[in-house]
Design a protein around this motif. Structure first.
Motif, PDB file in Angstrom:
ATOM      1  N   ARG A   3      -1.898   0.198 -15.604  1.00 21.76           N
ATOM      2  CA  ARG A   3      -1.744  -0.339 -16.952  1.00 21.76           C
ATOM      3  C   ARG A   3      -3.004  -0.051 -17.779  1.00 21.76           C
ATOM      4  NH1 ARG A   3       2.680  -3.639 -17.511  1.00 21.76           N
ATOM      5  NH2 ARG A   3       1.796  -4.725 -19.285  1.00 21.76           N
ATOM      6  N   VAL A   4      -2.800   0.216 -19.069  1.00 24.53           N
ATOM      7  CA  VAL A   4      -3.916   0.506 -19.965  1.00 24.53           C
ATOM      8  C   VAL A   4      -4.411  -0.786 -20.610  1.00 24.53           C
ATOM      9  CG1 VAL A   4      -3.232   2.869 -20.452  1.00 24.53           C
ATOM     10  CG2 VAL A   4      -2.387   1.052 -21.900  1.00 24.53           C
ATOM     11  N   SER A   5      -5.657  -0.765 -21.048  1.00 22.51           N
ATOM     12  CA  SER A   5      -6.249  -1.910 -21.735  1.00 22.51           C
ATOM     13  C   SER A   5      -6.193  -1.684 -23.244  1.00 22.51           C
ATOM     14  CB  SER A   5      -7.702  -2.080 -21.300  1.00 22.51           C
ATOM     15  OG  SER A   5      -8.476  -0.983 -21.768  1.00 22.51           O
ATOM     16  N   ASP A   6      -6.522  -2.714 -24.001  1.00 26.67           N
ATOM     17  CA  ASP A   6      -6.620  -2.574 -25.455  1.00 26.67           C
ATOM     18  C   ASP A   6      -7.653  -1.506 -25.810  1.00 26.67           C
ATOM     19  OD1 ASP A   6      -4.730  -4.525 -25.914  1.00 26.67           O
ATOM     20  OD2 ASP A   6      -6.201  -6.127 -26.177  1.00 26.67           O
ATOM     21  N   HIS A   7      -8.736  -1.455 -25.037  1.00 27.70           N
ATOM     22  CA  HIS A   7      -9.791  -0.474 -25.280  1.00 27.70           C
ATOM     23  C   HIS A   7      -9.253   0.955 -25.101  1.00 27.70           C
ATOM     24  CE1 HIS A   7     -13.881   0.958 -25.632  1.00 27.70           C
ATOM     25  NE2 HIS A   7     -13.748   1.625 -24.506  1.00 27.70           N
ATOM     26  N   LEU A  30      -0.498   2.661 -29.666  1.00 22.42           N
ATOM     27  CA  LEU A  30      -0.809   1.243 -29.839  1.00 22.42           C
ATOM     28  C   LEU A  30       0.153   0.320 -29.096  1.00 22.42           C
ATOM     29  CD1 LEU A  30      -1.885   1.328 -33.587  1.00 22.42           C
ATOM     30  CD2 LEU A  30      -3.348   1.220 -31.550  1.00 22.42           C
ATOM     31  N   THR A  31       1.275   0.855 -28.622  1.00 19.11           N
ATOM     32  CA  THR A  31       2.223   0.038 -27.856  1.00 19.11           C
ATOM     33  C   THR A  31       2.284   0.457 -26.391  1.00 19.11           C
ATOM     34  OG1 THR A  31       4.064   1.476 -28.478  1.00 19.11           O
ATOM     35  CG2 THR A  31       3.657  -0.454 -29.878  1.00 19.11           C
ATOM     36  N   ALA A  32       1.425   1.379 -25.986  1.00 20.24           N
ATOM     37  CA  ALA A  32       1.436   1.888 -24.611  1.00 20.24           C
ATOM     38  C   ALA A  32       1.137   0.770 -23.620  1.00 20.24           C
ATOM     39  CB  ALA A  32       0.411   3.009 -24.471  1.00 20.24           C
ATOM     40  N   LYS A  33       1.840   0.814 -22.516  1.00 13.65           N
ATOM     41  CA  LYS A  33       1.614  -0.168 -21.447  1.00 13.65           C
ATOM     42  C   LYS A  33       0.911   0.475 -20.241  1.00 13.65           C
ATOM     43  CE  LYS A  33       4.846  -3.628 -22.707  1.00 13.65           C
ATOM     44  NZ  LYS A  33       4.266  -3.844 -23.976  1.00 13.65           N
ATOM     45  N   THR A  34       1.187   1.775 -20.007  1.00 15.35           N
ATOM     46  CA  THR A  34       0.584   2.465 -18.859  1.00 15.35           C
ATOM     47  C   THR A  34      -0.018   3.793 -19.322  1.00 15.35           C
ATOM     48  OG1 THR A  34       2.584   3.692 -18.293  1.00 15.35           O
ATOM     49  CG2 THR A  34       2.334   1.495 -17.299  1.00 15.35           C
ATOM     50  N   ALA A  82       0.815   6.575 -18.260  1.00 15.99           N
ATOM     51  CA  ALA A  82       1.936   7.505 -18.420  1.00 15.99           C
ATOM     52  C   ALA A  82       2.455   7.465 -19.857  1.00 15.99           C
ATOM     53  CB  ALA A  82       3.049   7.164 -17.436  1.00 15.99           C
ATOM     54  N   ASP A  83       2.394   6.286 -20.505  1.00 20.50           N
ATOM     55  CA  ASP A  83       2.829   6.167 -21.900  1.00 20.50           C
ATOM     56  C   ASP A  83       1.924   6.979 -22.834  1.00 20.50           C
ATOM     57  OD1 ASP A  83       4.815   4.407 -21.090  1.00 20.50           O
ATOM     58  OD2 ASP A  83       3.621   2.618 -21.551  1.00 20.50           O
ATOM     59  N   LEU A  84       0.646   7.143 -22.448  1.00 17.64           N
ATOM     60  CA  LEU A  84      -0.308   7.872 -23.291  1.00 17.64           C
ATOM     61  C   LEU A  84      -0.280   9.390 -23.062  1.00 17.64           C
ATOM     62  CD1 LEU A  84      -3.426   5.526 -23.093  1.00 17.64           C
ATOM     63  CD2 LEU A  84      -1.799   5.746 -24.965  1.00 17.64           C
ATOM     64  N   LEU A  85       0.352   9.814 -21.944  1.00 18.74           N
ATOM     65  CA  LEU A  85       0.379  11.249 -21.644  1.00 18.74           C
ATOM     66  C   LEU A  85       1.010  12.035 -22.785  1.00 18.74           C
ATOM     67  CD1 LEU A  85       1.387  11.317 -17.891  1.00 18.74           C
ATOM     68  CD2 LEU A  85      -0.799  11.939 -18.895  1.00 18.74           C
ATOM     69  N   GLY A  86       0.430  13.141 -23.112  1.00 15.87           N
ATOM     70  CA  GLY A  86       0.982  14.019 -24.133  1.00 15.87           C
ATOM     71  C   GLY A  86       0.514  13.715 -25.545  1.00 15.87           C
ATOM     72  N   LEU A  87      -0.072  12.540 -25.777  1.00 19.55           N
ATOM     73  CA  LEU A  87      -0.500  12.204 -27.135  1.00 19.55           C
ATOM     74  C   LEU A  87      -1.728  12.995 -27.579  1.00 19.55           C
ATOM     75  CD1 LEU A  87      -0.085   8.319 -27.186  1.00 19.55           C
ATOM     76  CD2 LEU A  87       1.424  10.050 -28.166  1.00 19.55           C
ATOM     77  N   ILE A  88      -2.610  13.316 -26.641  1.00 22.85           N
ATOM     78  CA  ILE A  88      -3.852  14.010 -27.001  1.00 22.85           C
ATOM     79  C   ILE A  88      -4.057  15.299 -26.213  1.00 22.85           C
ATOM     80  CG2 ILE A  88      -5.068  11.955 -27.841  1.00 22.85           C
ATOM     81  CD1 ILE A  88      -6.357  11.729 -25.072  1.00 22.85           C
ATOM     82  N   ASP A  89      -3.091  15.648 -25.360  1.00 27.24           N
ATOM     83  CA  ASP A  89      -3.221  16.860 -24.540  1.00 27.24           C
ATOM     84  C   ASP A  89      -3.378  18.132 -25.366  1.00 27.24           C
ATOM     85  OD1 ASP A  89      -3.129  15.484 -22.198  1.00 27.24           O
ATOM     86  OD2 ASP A  89      -1.009  15.882 -21.814  1.00 27.24           O
ATOM     87  N   ASP A  90      -2.772  18.187 -26.551  1.00 24.42           N
ATOM     88  CA  ASP A  90      -2.836  19.406 -27.365  1.00 24.42           C
ATOM     89  C   ASP A  90      -3.992  19.387 -28.359  1.00 24.42           C
ATOM     90  OD1 ASP A  90      -1.738  17.399 -28.916  1.00 24.42           O
ATOM     91  OD2 ASP A  90      -0.293  18.700 -29.916  1.00 24.42           O
ATOM     92  N   LEU A  91      -4.883  18.391 -28.232  1.00 22.84           N
ATOM     93  CA  LEU A  91      -6.050  18.300 -29.115  1.00 22.84           C
ATOM     94  C   LEU A  91      -7.283  18.782 -28.364  1.00 22.84           C
ATOM     95  CD1 LEU A  91      -5.336  14.784 -30.649  1.00 22.84           C
ATOM     96  CD2 LEU A  91      -4.765  17.026 -31.609  1.00 22.84           C
TER      97      LEU A  91
END
Length: 179
Positions: free
Chosen positions: A2-6, A37-41, A43-52
């Motif tokens: 699980r991801v944190s707010d940070h 901002l709604t990610a729980k894990t 895995a939810d964040l994967l792909g959001l910044i991979d192309d940056l």
């Protein structure tokens, strides 16, 4: 995990920087921010910044700490540079990143310790790659710390060597309070 707010905030900041650089348009930014901002894990964040692009260290983002035989220690609320060089012939170094302010995703730590040892304490969820660190007569230990980068997580890359010392990379110890 699980991801944190940070973790969510760090990913959101990276997305906003990409938008201000013209790498994302308004619609892409809004879509990705909603997910971040709604990610729980992770895995939810994967792909959001991979192309940056990964941020590269700049010359003025290098801090050098030196000691011949003393103990170098950084802990609490301190600003972590993009690149940190620690040199000590007989002393040791302790770098506690768990409560530090880390404004970038990748932190490069270069250790040059002859007879000394180093301990690096990561923030929760952080990862560390120690493949380029060598100890001739000591040991190198990571206690359940992943080495691959994760979206939104601080990635510490440790390089350098110690001749007779050791390196330990770990998460903060859990504190138990009694009432």
């Amino acid at each position: 995990m699980r991801v944190s707010d940070h973790d969510r905030e760090r990913t959101a900041q990276q997305l906003q920087r990409a938008f201000s650089e013209g790498r994302l348009n308004q619609l892409e930014l809004e879509d990705r921010l909603e997910i971040a901002l709604t990610a729980k894990t992770y895995a939810d964040l994967l792909g959001l910044i991979d192309d940056l692009p990964v941020e590269q260290p700049q010359v003025n983002d290098v801090v050098e700490l030196e000691s011949k035989n003393g103990h170098l220690k950084r802990s609490g609320d301190w600003a972590v540079p993009r690149r940190l060089r620690v040199t000590s012939k007989y002393g040791s170094a302790e770098l506690d990143l768990s409560e530090a302010v880390i404004a970038h995703q990748v932190v490069d730590i270069e250790l040059d310790l002859t007879y000394g040892s180093a301990k690096i304490i990561l923030p929760e969820g952080g990862v560390a790659n120690i493949d380029a660190f060598h100890s001739d007569w000591g040991h190198v230990t990571t206690a359940d710390v992943p080495s691959r980068p994760r979206p939104g997580a601080v990635h510490v890359v440790v390089t350098g060597r110690t001749k007779y010392g050791s390196l330990t990379v770990r998460y903060p110890r859990k504190r138990w309070f009694t009432h």
